[in-house]
Design a protein around this motif. Structure first.
Motif, PDB file in Angstrom:
ATOM      1  N   UNK A  12       0.838  -1.203   0.000  1.00 40.58           N
ATOM      2  CA  UNK A  12       0.000   0.000   0.000  1.00 40.58           C
ATOM      3  C   UNK A  12       0.872   1.252   0.000  1.00 40.58           C
ATOM      4  N   UNK A  13       1.962   1.213   0.754  1.00 40.06           N
ATOM      5  CA  UNK A  13       2.883   2.356   0.761  1.00 40.06           C
ATOM      6  C   UNK A  13       3.529   2.528  -0.607  1.00 40.06           C
ATOM      7  N   UNK A  14       3.902   1.424  -1.237  1.00 39.65           N
ATOM      8  CA  UNK A  14       4.522   1.497  -2.550  1.00 39.65           C
ATOM      9  C   UNK A  14       3.543   1.972  -3.619  1.00 39.65           C
ATOM     10  N   UNK A  15       2.254   1.789  -3.380  1.00 40.42           N
ATOM     11  CA  UNK A  15       1.248   2.272  -4.325  1.00 40.42           C
ATOM     12  C   UNK A  15       1.238   3.796  -4.405  1.00 40.42           C
ATOM     13  N   UNK A  25       1.318   4.523 -10.392  1.00 41.39           N
ATOM     14  CA  UNK A  25       2.002   3.835  -9.294  1.00 41.39           C
ATOM     15  C   UNK A  25       2.873   2.690  -9.785  1.00 41.39           C
ATOM     16  N   UNK A  26       4.005   2.494  -9.129  1.00 40.94           N
ATOM     17  CA  UNK A  26       4.908   1.404  -9.522  1.00 40.94           C
ATOM     18  C   UNK A  26       4.246   0.047  -9.330  1.00 40.94           C
ATOM     19  N   UNK A 223       4.225  -7.740  -8.092  1.00 36.87           N
ATOM     20  CA  UNK A 223       3.348  -7.710  -6.928  1.00 36.87           C
ATOM     21  C   UNK A 223       2.516  -6.432  -6.938  1.00 36.87           C
ATOM     22  N   UNK A 224       1.219  -6.633  -6.718  1.00 36.90           N
ATOM     23  CA  UNK A 224       0.340  -5.466  -6.614  1.00 36.90           C
ATOM     24  C   UNK A 224      -0.116  -4.917  -7.948  1.00 36.90           C
ATOM     25  N   UNK A 225       0.208  -5.606  -9.063  1.00 36.73           N
ATOM     26  CA  UNK A 225      -0.072  -5.018 -10.366  1.00 36.73           C
ATOM     27  C   UNK A 225      -1.564  -4.794 -10.610  1.00 36.73           C
ATOM     28  N   UNK A 226      -2.384  -5.605  -9.980  1.00 36.08           N
ATOM     29  CA  UNK A 226      -3.818  -5.442 -10.211  1.00 36.08           C
ATOM     30  C   UNK A 226      -4.453  -4.426  -9.269  1.00 36.08           C
ATOM     31  N   UNK A 227      -3.646  -3.799  -8.400  1.00 39.20           N
ATOM     32  CA  UNK A 227      -4.198  -2.783  -7.491  1.00 39.20           C
ATOM     33  C   UNK A 227      -4.718  -1.615  -8.305  1.00 39.20           C
ATOM     34  N   UNK A 228      -5.816  -0.996  -7.866  1.00 41.72           N
ATOM     35  CA  UNK A 228      -6.362   0.121  -8.624  1.00 41.72           C
ATOM     36  C   UNK A 228      -5.409   1.300  -8.657  1.00 41.72           C
TER      37      UNK A 228
END
Length: 230
Positions: A12-15, A25-26, A223-228
Motif C-alpha cells: 500500500x505504501x509502494x502504491x 504507481x509502480x 506484486x500489486x499489479x492489479x491494485x487500482x
C-alpha cells in the motif's frame, strides 16, 4: 500484526510511489518484483523496470521514493530497496541506501539534483489530468474546480496541482498554466486544451509501451499489479 498484514501495508505504501514520467504507481505498472519483511522488521523491496537502459534519473527517483515510503512505516525498522537488472543499479542502490542524493551517487556525471525534473513531470501530469477532467465538460474554460462534478479524476488533478504548489481549492480556475499557476486566458483555451489532450495521449501511449516491454522482459506480473490506480 501478521507478516501478511505488514506485507500488505508495504505494498500500500509502494502504491503511493509513481513512475515520474508516466504518473502511475509502480505497483500498478508491475515494477515491484517482491516486497517482504523479516521478523526483525527489515523490509526488502526489489524493483525492476521495462529495460536495462531506463533513464537513471527516473530510476533513481522511484528507488528513493520507494525507500522513503517503506521506511516511514512504523512496523519497518530498516528498509532496503534494490533495483534489479539495470545498468546503473549499483550506483542507484548504493546512493539511495546512503541517502547521498543524485549528484553524489553519480559524481562527475550529474549536474544537479532532480527537483526540477520532478516538477516538469508534475506539470505534464497536471496537463494530462486536465484533459481527462475536461473531456465530458462543455465550456470548461469558464469553470472553477468547485463547479466540476466530483470524481476520482478531479481528486487526482487537485493532488497534482497541490504537489506543484498550484491553486487547488474550489475557487481556483479549472484551467491554469501549470508553469505559472495563472488562469488560462479565454483566447488561449482551445490551444491549452489541445496541449492537454496531446500530453495525456502521450502518457497513455508510453504507459502501454512500458507495460508491454516489462511483460516481454520478465514474462510475469509484479506484486500489486492489479491494485487500482490512484
Amino acid at each position: 500484526m501478521t507478516a501478511t498484514q505488514v506485507g500488505s501495508r508495504i505494498l500500500a505504501a509502494l502504491a503511493g510511489v509513481r513512475d515520474p514520467e508516466l504518473d502511475e504507481p509502480v505497483t500498478v505498472l508491475g515494477f515491484v518484483a517482491s516486497a517482504v519483511i523479516d521478523s526483525d522488521g527489515t523490509a526488502v523491496v526489489h524493483l525492476r523496470l521495462p529495460t536495462y537502459f531506463c533513464a537513471p534519473n527516473f530510476a533513481y527517483l522511484m528507488v528513493a521514493d520507494a525507500y522513503d515510503a517503506v521506511a516511514a512505516l512504523d512496523e519497518v525498522r530498516r528498509a532496503e530497496v534494490v533495483l534489479d537488472d539495470h545498468f546503473a543499479s549499483d550506483a542507484i542502490n548504493e546512493g539511495v541506501a546512503a541517502r547521498a542524493g543524485f549528484m553524489n551517487s553519480f559524481e562527475g556525471e550529474a549536474v544537479d539534483e532532480l527537483d526540477s525534473l520532478r516538477a516538469d513531470f508534475l506539470r505534464k501530469a497536471v496537463l494530462a489530468g486536465t484533459d481527462v477532467v475536461c473531456r465530458p465538460l462543455s465550456m470548461p474554460g469558464t469553470l472553477t474546480l468547485g463547479e466540476v462534478p466530483p470524481s476520482k479524476d478531479l481528486d487526482r488533478l487537485r493532488r497534482r496541482r497541490a504537489e506543484l504548489g498550484l491553486p487547488a481549492d474550489d475557487a481556483s480556475p479549472l484551467l491554469i498554466d501549470p508553469l505559472t499557476g495563472s488562469a488560462v486566458e479565454p483566447d488561449q483555451v482551445p490551444l491549452h486544451l489541445r496541449r492537454a489532450r496531446l500530453t495525456r495521449t502521450s502518457l497513455d501511449a508510453n504507459t502501454g509501451i512500458c507495460r508491454g516491454m516489462l511483460r516481454h522482459r520478465y514474462d510475469t506480473d509484479g506484486q500489486g499489479e492489479e491494485a487500482p490506480a490512484e
